[in-house]
Design a protein around this motif. Sequence first.
Motif, PDB file in Angstrom:
ATOM      1  N   GLY A   1       0.878  -1.230   0.068  1.00 23.13           N
ATOM      2  CA  GLY A   1       0.038   0.020  -0.194  1.00 23.13           C
ATOM      3  C   GLY A   1       0.867   1.140  -0.075  1.00 23.13           C
ATOM      4  O   GLY A   1       0.516   2.342  -0.747  1.00 23.13           O
ATOM      5  N   VAL A   2       1.963   1.049   0.717  1.00 28.51           N
ATOM      6  CA  VAL A   2       2.871   2.335   0.726  1.00 28.51           C
ATOM      7  C   VAL A   2       3.576   2.459  -0.652  1.00 28.51           C
ATOM      8  O   VAL A   2       3.552   3.773  -1.203  1.00 28.51           O
ATOM      9  N   ILE A   3       3.907   1.430  -1.352  1.00 30.74           N
ATOM     10  CA  ILE A   3       4.450   1.739  -2.515  1.00 30.74           C
ATOM     11  C   ILE A   3       3.390   2.067  -3.491  1.00 30.74           C
ATOM     12  O   ILE A   3       3.711   2.966  -4.591  1.00 30.74           O
ATOM     13  N   VAL A   4       2.060   1.750  -3.373  1.00 33.82           N
ATOM     14  CA  VAL A   4       0.935   2.008  -4.446  1.00 33.82           C
ATOM     15  C   VAL A   4       0.882   3.610  -4.260  1.00 33.82           C
ATOM     16  O   VAL A   4       0.872   4.252  -5.234  1.00 33.82           O
ATOM     17  N   ALA A   5       0.785   4.049  -3.090  1.00 39.79           N
ATOM     18  CA  ALA A   5       0.771   5.417  -2.691  1.00 39.79           C
ATOM     19  C   ALA A   5       1.921   6.455  -3.487  1.00 39.79           C
ATOM     20  O   ALA A   5       1.661   7.390  -4.198  1.00 39.79           O
ATOM     21  N   GLY A   6       3.024   5.874  -3.444  1.00 37.32           N
ATOM     22  CA  GLY A   6       4.107   6.624  -4.176  1.00 37.32           C
ATOM     23  C   GLY A   6       4.168   6.341  -5.573  1.00 37.32           C
ATOM     24  O   GLY A   6       4.368   7.306  -6.571  1.00 37.32           O
ATOM     25  N   GLY A   7       3.577   5.206  -6.162  1.00 45.32           N
ATOM     26  CA  GLY A   7       3.407   4.942  -7.489  1.00 45.32           C
ATOM     27  C   GLY A   7       2.348   6.111  -8.176  1.00 45.32           C
ATOM     28  O   GLY A   7       2.442   6.545  -9.301  1.00 45.32           O
TER      29      GLY A   7
ATOM     30  N   LEU B   1       1.868   9.206  -7.165  1.00 47.67           N
ATOM     31  CA  LEU B   1       2.464  10.298  -7.373  1.00 47.67           C
ATOM     32  C   LEU B   1       3.355  10.272  -8.741  1.00 47.67           C
ATOM     33  O   LEU B   1       3.425  11.322  -9.474  1.00 47.67           O
ATOM     34  N   GLY B   2       4.221   9.239  -8.742  1.00 48.55           N
ATOM     35  CA  GLY B   2       5.088   8.915  -9.892  1.00 48.55           C
ATOM     36  C   GLY B   2       4.362   8.917 -11.261  1.00 48.55           C
ATOM     37  O   GLY B   2       4.824   9.452 -12.192  1.00 48.55           O
ATOM     38  N   ALA B   3       3.260   8.416 -11.282  1.00 40.13           N
ATOM     39  CA  ALA B   3       2.385   8.252 -12.450  1.00 40.13           C
ATOM     40  C   ALA B   3       1.892   9.895 -12.782  1.00 40.13           C
ATOM     41  O   ALA B   3       1.843  10.031 -14.117  1.00 40.13           O
ATOM     42  N   LEU B   4       1.568  10.627 -11.934  1.00 46.43           N
ATOM     43  CA  LEU B   4       1.308  11.890 -12.309  1.00 46.43           C
ATOM     44  C   LEU B   4       2.353  12.718 -12.841  1.00 46.43           C
ATOM     45  O   LEU B   4       2.250  13.684 -13.717  1.00 46.43           O
TER      46      LEU B   4
ATOM     47  N   ILE C   1       7.238   6.062  -6.348  1.00 49.32           N
ATOM     48  CA  ILE C   1       7.309   7.346  -7.284  1.00 49.32           C
ATOM     49  C   ILE C   1       8.168   6.887  -8.393  1.00 49.32           C
ATOM     50  O   ILE C   1       8.009   7.183  -9.638  1.00 49.32           O
ATOM     51  N   ILE C   2       9.427   6.391  -8.226  1.00 53.25           N
ATOM     52  CA  ILE C   2      10.312   5.933  -9.277  1.00 53.25           C
ATOM     53  C   ILE C   2       9.461   4.878 -10.296  1.00 53.25           C
ATOM     54  O   ILE C   2       9.650   5.254 -11.687  1.00 53.25           O
TER      55      ILE C   2
ATOM     56  N   THR D   1       6.836   3.622 -15.274  1.00 47.11           N
ATOM     57  CA  THR D   1       5.592   2.969 -15.877  1.00 47.11           C
ATOM     58  C   THR D   1       4.641   3.802 -16.958  1.00 47.11           C
ATOM     59  O   THR D   1       4.441   3.472 -17.852  1.00 47.11           O
ATOM     60  N   MET D   2       4.743   5.194 -16.298  1.00 46.00           N
ATOM     61  CA  MET D   2       3.968   6.085 -17.252  1.00 46.00           C
ATOM     62  C   MET D   2       4.654   6.406 -18.614  1.00 46.00           C
ATOM     63  O   MET D   2       4.378   6.481 -19.653  1.00 46.00           O
ATOM     64  N   LEU D   3       6.181   6.638 -18.718  1.00 45.64           N
ATOM     65  CA  LEU D   3       7.035   6.618 -19.863  1.00 45.64           C
ATOM     66  C   LEU D   3       7.364   5.501 -20.414  1.00 45.64           C
ATOM     67  O   LEU D   3       7.279   5.706 -21.950  1.00 45.64           O
ATOM     68  N   MET D   4       7.202   4.318 -19.833  1.00 46.18           N
ATOM     69  CA  MET D   4       7.878   3.457 -20.574  1.00 46.18           C
ATOM     70  C   MET D   4       6.484   2.120 -20.940  1.00 46.18           C
ATOM     71  O   MET D   4       6.947   1.313 -21.857  1.00 46.18           O
ATOM     72  N   GLY D   5       5.693   2.442 -20.258  1.00 41.79           N
ATOM     73  CA  GLY D   5       4.542   1.172 -20.206  1.00 41.79           C
ATOM     74  C   GLY D   5       5.030   0.033 -19.632  1.00 41.79           C
ATOM     75  O   GLY D   5       4.495  -1.162 -19.866  1.00 41.79           O
TER      76      GLY D   5
END
Length: 305
Positions: free
Chosen positions: A84-90, A92-95, A184-185, A190-194
């Motif tokens: 859940g913690v990693i998902v929260a960062g993910g 933010l990273g996706a945006l 976040i990383i 994921t957003m840039l590279m799929g």
Amino acid sequence: MDVYLPIANLSVNGLWIILLGALTGILSGLFGVGGGFLTTPLLIFFGIQPTVAAASAATQVTGASVSGVIAHGRNKGVDYHLGGVIVAGGMLGALLGAGLFNLLRAIGQIDTVINILYVLLLGTIGSLMLREALQSLGYVSVGSGKPRAAKRRHHPWIAAMPYRWRFYRSGLYISPIAPLLLGIIVGTLTMLMGVGGGFIMVPAMLYILGMSAKVVVGTSLFNILFITMLVTMVHAFTTRAVDIVLAGLLLLGSVIGAQFGSKIAQLVKPEFLRLILASIVVAIALRMLWGLGVRPDEVYTVVPL
């Protein structure tokens, strides 16, 4: 069986796309990676634009992750607290990645950047994983006569971070800042590279966070599931690069393949699995590097807006 892809604006053999989805699904269940690191380059080799390939691959990774999480969850192989913690960062990273994607697309460099990122990330991580796998199997000397430590713990930088939490299933007592930054990383990439980000997340969980190997694959898939869901939505509403026909064909194969992959993972030694994954990653990086350095058959391409 030719199928027309409306967003990619070309026809492809639908059976080959389904088989590609099945292959990435098997990799998802085996290694805890979403399979996007393989799907996107292969779609580019099929002639699909990198932007459409990256956006559609993220959608396919979501389906493969659902199947994989269910399979590993039955064996208590998912740490939902840490996940859940990693998902929260993910999220933010996706945006953040969405802003970078649109900026690079506006200046006409998104395709080149996607290819360069694949070469750098896959080449580096694949080489490190290959060396580690060969050491584990005894084919490469560690460099000293001293025996290796039987158990890895988290990196000293992680131990120095404040506000520690206890993650029982992973056997960790660390700061939530570390998995948040990892998310976040992974979300940005994921957003840039799929990609699902598993090829970064799995080594980071093992060698930086120091997680128990029993929950690494399942927890990685859990994070990939939610991060790719968000990325798919962001792509659909901002970049509009998701080809629903392409994603559907990939999903059809990947959901089935993930179930087979999770069963195979229980029968094969982890060291051999890491060696296979590392070899695949290095091979793809070399193929992408070749594509960047060789003059294409068509120097100019007309892309519909």
